[in-house]
Scaffold this active site. Structure first.
Site, PDB file in Angstrom:
ATOM      1  N   GLY A  99     -11.149   3.553  -0.401  1.00 14.83           N
ATOM      2  CA  GLY A  99     -12.117   4.428   0.233  1.00 14.83           C
ATOM      3  C   GLY A  99     -13.425   3.785   0.593  1.00 14.83           C
ATOM      4  O   GLY A  99     -14.431   4.472   0.773  1.00 14.83           O
TER       5      GLY A  99
ATOM      6  N   PHE B  71      -3.732   5.476   3.205  1.00 14.39           N
ATOM      7  CA  PHE B  71      -4.716   5.217   4.255  1.00 14.39           C
ATOM      8  C   PHE B  71      -4.148   5.526   5.629  1.00 14.39           C
ATOM      9  O   PHE B  71      -4.834   6.055   6.499  1.00 14.39           O
ATOM     10  CB  PHE B  71      -5.187   3.760   4.194  1.00 14.39           C
ATOM     11  CG  PHE B  71      -6.206   3.431   5.250  1.00 14.39           C
ATOM     12  CD1 PHE B  71      -7.533   3.765   5.067  1.00 14.39           C
ATOM     13  CD2 PHE B  71      -5.844   2.806   6.434  1.00 14.39           C
ATOM     14  CE1 PHE B  71      -8.487   3.486   6.042  1.00 14.39           C
ATOM     15  CE2 PHE B  71      -6.782   2.513   7.416  1.00 14.39           C
ATOM     16  CZ  PHE B  71      -8.106   2.851   7.214  1.00 14.39           C
TER      17      PHE B  71
ATOM     18  N   CYS C 256      -5.537 -27.320   8.224  1.00 15.85           N
ATOM     19  CA  CYS C 256      -4.498 -26.518   8.877  1.00 15.85           C
ATOM     20  C   CYS C 256      -4.126 -27.178  10.200  1.00 15.85           C
ATOM     21  O   CYS C 256      -5.007 -27.612  10.958  1.00 15.85           O
ATOM     22  CB  CYS C 256      -4.990 -25.102   9.117  1.00 15.85           C
ATOM     23  SG  CYS C 256      -3.767 -24.008   9.872  1.00 15.85           S
TER      24      CYS C 256
ATOM     25  N   ASP D 291       0.858  -1.172   0.000  1.00 18.40           N
ATOM     26  CA  ASP D 291       0.000   0.000   0.000  1.00 18.40           C
ATOM     27  C   ASP D 291       0.901   1.231   0.000  1.00 18.40           C
ATOM     28  O   ASP D 291       2.015   1.202   0.537  1.00 18.40           O
ATOM     29  CB  ASP D 291      -0.885  -0.025   1.236  1.00 18.40           C
ATOM     30  CG  ASP D 291      -1.919   1.093   1.242  1.00 18.40           C
ATOM     31  OD1 ASP D 291      -1.988   1.845   0.256  1.00 18.40           O
ATOM     32  OD2 ASP D 291      -2.636   1.206   2.244  1.00 18.40           O
TER      33      ASP D 291
ATOM     34  N   GLY E 167       0.583   3.961   1.614  1.00 15.39           N
ATOM     35  CA  GLY E 167       0.602   4.713   2.859  1.00 15.39           C
ATOM     36  C   GLY E 167      -0.479   5.762   2.939  1.00 15.39           C
ATOM     37  O   GLY E 167      -0.633   6.423   3.961  1.00 15.39           O
TER      38      GLY E 167
ATOM     39  N   ASP F 228      -2.877   8.207  -2.684  1.00 14.12           N
ATOM     40  CA  ASP F 228      -4.224   8.758  -2.780  1.00 14.12           C
ATOM     41  C   ASP F 228      -4.637   9.308  -1.425  1.00 14.12           C
ATOM     42  O   ASP F 228      -3.966   9.080  -0.424  1.00 14.12           O
ATOM     43  CB  ASP F 228      -5.218   7.681  -3.232  1.00 14.12           C
ATOM     44  CG  ASP F 228      -5.361   6.556  -2.210  1.00 14.12           C
ATOM     45  OD1 ASP F 228      -4.394   6.323  -1.450  1.00 14.12           O
ATOM     46  OD2 ASP F 228      -6.411   5.906  -2.162  1.00 14.12           O
TER      47      ASP F 228
ATOM     48  N   ASP G 245      -7.787  -7.601   0.918  1.00 15.83           N
ATOM     49  CA  ASP G 245      -6.926  -7.714   2.102  1.00 15.83           C
ATOM     50  C   ASP G 245      -7.665  -7.114   3.280  1.00 15.83           C
ATOM     51  O   ASP G 245      -8.562  -6.291   3.116  1.00 15.83           O
ATOM     52  CB  ASP G 245      -5.614  -6.953   1.892  1.00 15.83           C
ATOM     53  CG  ASP G 245      -5.800  -5.448   2.053  1.00 15.83           C
ATOM     54  OD1 ASP G 245      -5.405  -4.911   3.100  1.00 15.83           O
ATOM     55  OD2 ASP G 245      -6.362  -4.794   1.136  1.00 15.83           O
TER      56      ASP G 245
ATOM     57  N   GLN H 252     -11.242   6.358  -6.216  1.00 18.72           N
ATOM     58  CA  GLN H 252     -11.846   6.968  -5.041  1.00 18.72           C
ATOM     59  C   GLN H 252     -13.186   7.589  -5.447  1.00 18.72           C
ATOM     60  O   GLN H 252     -13.731   7.247  -6.487  1.00 18.72           O
ATOM     61  CB  GLN H 252     -10.886   7.994  -4.428  1.00 18.72           C
ATOM     62  CG  GLN H 252      -9.679   7.377  -3.735  1.00 18.72           C
ATOM     63  CD  GLN H 252     -10.034   6.694  -2.426  1.00 18.72           C
ATOM     64  OE1 GLN H 252     -11.169   6.738  -1.943  1.00 18.72           O
ATOM     65  NE2 GLN H 252      -9.044   6.021  -1.825  1.00 18.72           N
TER      66      GLN H 252
END
Length: 376
Positions: A221, A96, A311, A92, A94, A146, A271, A194
């Site tokens: 967003g 956010f 698992c 990402d 950064g 963004d 994610d 966005q």
């Protein structure tokens, strides 16, 4: 980076595909575990590979830039070598994180000024600088800088925010195309749609993003305060415009049900910190519903944590034992829950992929949503 569309599900916009990167192939739809600082909290890379079966993980530009810093990362040969992960990584930009520092940041035409949450030092992220930082991190997929406005923003603010984000995007895209990877593998650049909860702004943003012809596109967003149904509406609006031959990444979403609804609407990549964050607080997601492991009802339940899972934590540990660990504030409880929840999320998107390929996703999804939202 290459995206190959393999199948679509009748009656829905759900699709299955393959993303090929310099560090391997990703089967979509896919959930990407979030390793903000280059690690999953309490989870080894071996467990991510072998038990959770993660195909791609995330790192965060803001956090990695502040600590350990790009000098260390570059000297290490990039984040893959630094952290011992040989599969794809997405970072990402950064944006956010800077958005979340509302009391310690200032947005200008030049970029985003902010103060470090670590030591209060002042920094500037420009569209060009975040490209350079992600070059030094060496992620396979990097994101544009963004602004992520609150989901409750009025239209005047959303308009102003989108205009700034689009101007930043043009600068970042230009700089990406004028620079080269540092570690011998290719890097892709995803612009971010966005526009808050306003369909006309979302359409405008998606149209400009699609016109760039980037290797993939992201939807940002959302899941920032708006109702879930509004989020789903915005996904539909955007995916009518974003090209079908490129992967679509919905950022920061969400619950297991959110993920299935997003897949239904044509999203390929997702994610969220929820599986690990909620797991550390005792919430376990399973095929039959959601368990709060602090509840007394599990105190003498000696059945496996999730009997149908392959698992290792689900076969080794009983519900009673995991509850005991949480009540005793034992760190192992948080590790078991994190591994289990991540494995569950990867299983869920894998099942969605299988049902898309089988052609029965539209009938499978409603029953699965009912099951996984049940409180046990």
């Amino acid at each position: 980076m290459v995206f190959q569309l393999q199948a679509t599900a009748p009656g829905t916009a759900a699709r299955a595909g393959l993303i090929t990167t310099g560090h391997g192939t990703i089967e979509t739809p896919i959930f990407m575990p979030v390793g903000t600082v280059g690690a999953m909290k309490g989870v080894h890379m071996r467990e991510l590979r072998d038990d959770i079966k993660a195909q791609i993980i995330l790192g965060n530009t803001y956090h990695l830039y502040l600590r350990p810093g790009t000098d260390i990362l570059r000297r290490a040969g990039g984040l893959h070598k630094f952290g011992g992960w040989d599969r794809p990584i997405l970072t990402d930009s950064g944006g956010f994180q800077v958005f979340s520092l509302s009391d310690n940041r200032k947005l200008t035409e030049e970029g985003a000024w902010f103060r470090s949450h670590i030591d209060g030092s002042k920094h500037l992220f420009t569209p060009e600088k975040v490209v350079d930082i992600q070059r030094e991190i060496g992620s396979d997929i990097m994101m544009a800088l963004d602004e992520c406005p609150p989901g409750t923003s009025d239209k005047a603010y959303a308009r102003k925010s989108l205009d700034l984000t689009l101007r930043w995007l043009r600068r970042g895209w230009k700089h990406f195309n004028e620079t080269e990877p540092l570690y011998g593998h290719s890097q892709a650049f995803f612009p971010i749609v966005q526009g808050c909860t306003y369909p006309d702004l979302r359409r405008e943003s998606a149209t400009e993003v699609a016109a760039l012809g980037a290797d993939g596109n992201a939807i940002g967003g959302l899941a920032v305060g708006e109702p879930a149904e509004v989020m789903y509406e915005m996904i539909e609006v955007v995916n009518e415009i974003l090209p079908a031959d490129k992967p679509r990444y919905l950022m920061g979403v969400g619950t297991p049900a959110n993920i299935l609804e997003a897949i239904d609407r044509g999203v390929d990549m997702m994610d969220c910190v929820m599986p690990t964050r909620n797991g550390r607080n005792g919430m376990i997601f399973t095929r039959e519903g959601i368990m709060n492991m602090r509840n007394k009802k599990w105190a003498d339940d000696f059945s496996p944590l999730d009997p149908d899972s392959d698992c290792f934590v689900d076969q080794v540990y009983s519900k009673a034992y995991v509850r005991h660990l949480f009540i005793a504030n034992e760190l192992l409880a948080m590790q078991i829950a994190s591994i289990h929840n991540l494995a569950f999320y990867l299983w869920l998107v894998g099942e969605a992929r299988r049902h898309i390929q089988a052609g029965d996703f539209a009938t499978w999804k409603p029953e699965m949503v009912r099951r996984i939202t049940t409180r046990l």
